[in-house]
Design a protein around this motif. Structure first.
Motif, PDB file in Angstrom:
ATOM      1  N   ARG A  71      31.173  79.475 -13.192  1.00  0.00           N
ATOM      2  CA  ARG A  71      30.065  78.509 -13.257  1.00  0.00           C
ATOM      3  C   ARG A  71      29.617  78.302 -14.699  1.00  0.00           C
ATOM      4  O   ARG A  71      29.390  77.184 -15.144  1.00  0.00           O
ATOM      5  CB  ARG A  71      28.897  79.011 -12.396  1.00  0.00           C
ATOM      6  CG  ARG A  71      27.629  78.192 -12.525  1.00  0.00           C
ATOM      7  CD  ARG A  71      27.839  76.757 -12.031  1.00  0.00           C
ATOM      8  NE  ARG A  71      26.610  76.023 -12.033  1.00  0.00           N
ATOM      9  CZ  ARG A  71      26.308  75.064 -12.909  1.00  0.00           C
ATOM     10  NH1 ARG A  71      27.146  74.746 -13.853  1.00  0.00           N
ATOM     11  NH2 ARG A  71      25.172  74.417 -12.826  1.00  0.00           N
ATOM     12  N   ASP A  86      29.328  74.100  -9.671  1.00  0.00           N
ATOM     13  CA  ASP A  86      28.864  75.072  -8.681  1.00  0.00           C
ATOM     14  C   ASP A  86      30.046  75.817  -8.080  1.00  0.00           C
ATOM     15  O   ASP A  86      31.117  75.231  -7.849  1.00  0.00           O
ATOM     16  CB  ASP A  86      28.095  74.379  -7.565  1.00  0.00           C
ATOM     17  CG  ASP A  86      26.754  73.831  -8.022  1.00  0.00           C
ATOM     18  OD1 ASP A  86      26.401  74.015  -9.203  1.00  0.00           O
ATOM     19  OD2 ASP A  86      26.074  73.216  -7.190  1.00  0.00           O
ATOM     20  N   GLN A  87      29.843  77.108  -7.801  1.00  0.00           N
ATOM     21  CA  GLN A  87      30.876  77.947  -7.211  1.00  0.00           C
ATOM     22  C   GLN A  87      30.320  78.565  -5.931  1.00  0.00           C
ATOM     23  O   GLN A  87      29.128  78.859  -5.839  1.00  0.00           O
ATOM     24  CB  GLN A  87      31.300  79.065  -8.172  1.00  0.00           C
ATOM     25  CG  GLN A  87      31.824  78.584  -9.501  1.00  0.00           C
ATOM     26  CD  GLN A  87      33.143  77.851  -9.402  1.00  0.00           C
ATOM     27  OE1 GLN A  87      34.024  78.238  -8.649  1.00  0.00           O
ATOM     28  NE2 GLN A  87      33.275  76.766 -10.153  1.00  0.00           N
ATOM     29  N   ALA A 110      35.287  76.195  -5.817  1.00  0.00           N
ATOM     30  CA  ALA A 110      34.375  75.170  -6.328  1.00  0.00           C
ATOM     31  C   ALA A 110      34.154  74.077  -5.288  1.00  0.00           C
ATOM     32  O   ALA A 110      33.227  73.281  -5.409  1.00  0.00           O
ATOM     33  CB  ALA A 110      34.940  74.563  -7.617  1.00  0.00           C
TER      34      ALA A 110
END
Length: 63
Positions: free
Chosen positions: A26, A32-33, A49
């Motif tokens: 990230r 965003d992960q 992701a």
């Protein structure tokens, strides 16, 4: 879940290790992960992701 795993594999497949990878990704990618539970004994957690499917169990969302 990790009964038959070697000590090294057990250490590498922890939620904490997976969360650390997600945090690093990230920070580097600004994407965003998600940390999800896989149900696979050799890889109990996975970082992605892509927003997981509805039937996947999201354990952490690193935003």
């Amino acid at each position: 879940m990790s009964a038959g795993l070697s000590p090294l594999r057990r250490r590498l497949t922890t939620f904490e290790r997976c969360y650390a990878v997600a945090t690093q990704l990230r920070r580097e990618t600004h994407v965003d992960q998600f940390v999800i539970r896989t149900g696979i004994p050799l890889q109990p957690f996975r970082v992605t992701a892509r927003r997981p499917a509805d039937d996947d169990v999201i354990l952490a969302w690193v935003a």
